[in-house]
Write an enzyme that holds these catalytic residues in place. Structure first.
Site, PDB file in Angstrom:
ATOM      1  N   HIS A   1      20.435 -43.439  12.399  1.00  0.00           N
ATOM      2  CA  HIS A   1      20.157 -43.842  10.966  1.00  0.00           C
ATOM      3  C   HIS A   1      19.355 -42.361  10.462  1.00  0.00           C
ATOM      4  CE1 HIS A   1      18.440 -46.931   8.124  1.00  0.00           C
ATOM      5  NE2 HIS A   1      17.916 -45.896   7.463  1.00  0.00           N
TER       6      HIS A   1
ATOM      7  N   ASN B   1      24.270 -45.017   9.864  1.00  0.00           N
ATOM      8  CA  ASN B   1      23.574 -45.732   8.488  1.00  0.00           C
ATOM      9  C   ASN B   1      23.889 -44.700   7.245  1.00  0.00           C
ATOM     10  OD1 ASN B   1      21.695 -47.645   7.249  1.00  0.00           O
ATOM     11  ND2 ASN B   1      21.054 -45.727   6.716  1.00  0.00           N
ATOM     12  N   GLU B   2      24.579 -45.706   6.475  1.00  0.00           N
ATOM     13  CA  GLU B   2      24.750 -45.068   4.985  1.00  0.00           C
ATOM     14  C   GLU B   2      25.241 -43.510   5.237  1.00  0.00           C
ATOM     15  OE1 GLU B   2      21.088 -45.333   2.602  1.00  0.00           O
ATOM     16  OE2 GLU B   2      21.676 -47.230   2.177  1.00  0.00           O
TER      17      GLU B   2
ATOM     18  N   GLN C   1      11.570 -44.074  10.165  1.00  0.00           N
ATOM     19  CA  GLN C   1      10.751 -44.638   9.087  1.00  0.00           C
ATOM     20  C   GLN C   1       9.715 -45.581   9.500  1.00  0.00           C
ATOM     21  OE1 GLN C   1      14.585 -45.713   6.961  1.00  0.00           O
ATOM     22  NE2 GLN C   1      13.120 -45.579   5.290  1.00  0.00           N
TER      23      GLN C   1
HETATM   24  O1  IFM Z   1      14.881 -46.552   3.207  1.00  0.00           O
HETATM   25  C1  IFM Z   1      16.250 -46.588   2.660  1.00  0.00           C
HETATM   26  C2  IFM Z   1      16.860 -46.636   4.015  1.00  0.00           C
HETATM   27  O2  IFM Z   1      16.608 -45.642   5.223  1.00  0.00           O
HETATM   28  C3  IFM Z   1      18.593 -46.460   3.867  1.00  0.00           C
HETATM   29  N1  IFM Z   1      18.888 -47.239   2.835  1.00  0.00           N
HETATM   30  C4  IFM Z   1      18.064 -47.308   1.664  1.00  0.00           C
HETATM   31  C5  IFM Z   1      16.502 -47.406   2.048  1.00  0.00           C
HETATM   32  C6  IFM Z   1      15.809 -47.609   0.744  1.00  0.00           C
HETATM   33  O3  IFM Z   1      15.892 -46.412  -0.160  1.00  0.00           O
END
Ligand code: IFM
Length: 414
Positions: free
Chosen positions: A110, A153-154, A18
């Site tokens: 991520h 991540n997530e 990002q």
């Molecule tokens: O930008 C994302 C991130 O990569 C993962 N969690 C949520 C963020 C905002 O949407």
């Protein structure tokens, strides 16, 4: 004032794809050119080269921690070839953070993957766990003195992205719809009710993918524990779902598939990352989309700073008391005063949960910088604005505000 644990982390978070730019060996880089409706990450905000400035801004504001990721696609651009230079790059990032007094919280993965790994079948590929293990072995060589490591991540959003990607390939979706951006198209799970509501765009995450990701997490956790003293965990997106009248049973089912499966897999971890932005109601038919509203955020979610407290309490309950780090919380808005108001409200809720005995080790705001929101540039979550032509950084008032909260160890007037 709420008593925080000594060494409480006050920081901000980012992810490699990002912010770094030119992540050319990744699956996302390839996808960005292909999927309708998806903007390219391009140079992103060139944090690959400018991370010392980014970290300095956070430290000077008063923060004491920075969460960032290391990029598998750079470290292992082809199978089995580990780039010593890229490992050294990420080691320099860790050193820079430590020198500036920022406790590093490092994410191993991520969302983005090496393109070759995706082509082998990605997380469901036959060799996936061995491949990931060998990347984590290589990564662990630079993580010796990192106190906190997040494996994936997530994973729940990741499972949703993989499920969405399958739907796209099967021709069931016309273009890209990021699970992190609700926009016009909130997910809807019940076919009958779709007639009267918006069409389903994103299918719920496939639990088979979730279980595979949980295995990958367990493998990585053992490797990191063998080679480092880091506390290890993973970070789970929390929807702060709540039952609307008649939705109690549906809430249990839906929350298991989207969230609790992943929280249960964190039992035995050293920490659990809570990632919270908004909340959503569930009725007997499933998730109830938000009506368009002037208060909605730039990713189409409702303005719900109270979601963080709900998320932390639910996470604590389902994990059976695993220490919590808020690894993401923030708001997509162009109005920085609103960011401050949101964050103040979210922290008030967090402090109430801490006062009630929940073991919270830190608060990391998403995000340090305005960045690439998985296909979109418009939603701005950053404490620092970036000119995408010149890459000039401009700290927003919210950065100074959060830094003051960190120095004080609490909210103004508390
Ligand atoms: O930008 C994302 C991130 O990569 C993962 N969690 C949520 C963020 C905002 O949407």
């Amino acid at each position: 004032m709420t008593r925080l644990r000594p060494g409480f982390l006050w920081g901000a978070a980012t992810a490699p794809h990002q912010i770094e730019g030119n992540n050319v060996s990744s699956d996302w880089w390839a996808r960005e050119g292909l999927m309708p409706g998806m903007e390219r990450s391009g140079d992103a905000v060139d944090s690959y080269h400018r991370y010392p400035e980014d970290m300095r801004l956070l430290a000077e504001a008063g923060l004491n921690s920075y969460r960032f990721g290391i990029e598998w696609a750079r470290i292992e651009p082809v199978p089995g070839h580990v780039s010593r230079a890229e490992l050294a790059h990420y080691r320099r990032m860790i050193d820079t953070a430590l020198q500036l007094g920022l406790t590093p919280v490092v994410t191993l993965n991520h969302f983005t993957l090496p393109r070759w790994f995706a082509e082998e079948g990605g997380w469901l590929g036959e060799q996936a766990l061995d491949r990931f293990a060998s990347y984590v072995e290589a990564a662990a060589t630079i993580l010796g003195d990192v106190p906190w490591v997040a494996t994936l991540n997530e994973p729940n959003m990741l499972a949703m992205m993989i499920t969405a990607m399958r739907a796209f390939r099967a021709g069931q979706m016309a273009g890209w719809q990021s699970p992190t951006v609700e926009g016009e198209a909130a997910p809807r799970e019940d076919a009958a009710a779709e007639e009267t509501r918006r069409p389903p765009v994103l299918p719920p995450p496939d639990p088979e993918i979730g279980r595979r990701l949980a295995e990958a997490h367990a493998v990585a956790r053992e490797i990191v524990r063998q080679h480092t003293d880091a506390g290890v965990g993973w970070t789970v997106a929390n929807g702060a779902y709540h039952a609307l009248p008649g939705g109690e049973q549906k809430l249990e089912e839906l929350r298991y598939v989207r969230e609790d499966l992943y929280l249960e897999a964190a039992r035995g971890d050293d920490f659990i990352g809570v990632q919270s932005y908004s909340s959503q109601g569930v009725d007997a038919d499933g998730l109830v989309p938000h009506p368009p509203h002037p208060d909605n955020t730039l990713v189409g979610t409702a303005y719900r700073p109270d979601a963080l407290e709900t998320a932390v309490r639910h996470t604590w309950e389902v994990t059976g008391g695993v220490p919590v780090i808020v690894t993401e919380n923030g708001i997509a808005t162009a109005d920085d005063e609103r960011r401050i108001a949101y964050t103040g409200e979210a922290l008030r809720g967090l402090f109430t949960a801490i006062d009630d005995g929940i073991d919270v080790r830190g608060y990391l705001h998403w995000s340090a910088l305005d960045n690439y929101e998985w296909g979109h540039w418009e939603p701005t979550f950053g404490l620092i604005a970036v000119d995408r032509e010149t890459f000039e950084r401009k700290p927003k008032p919210s950065l100074g505000w959060l830094g003051d909260v960190a120095r004080r160890g609490g909210l103004p007037g508390a």
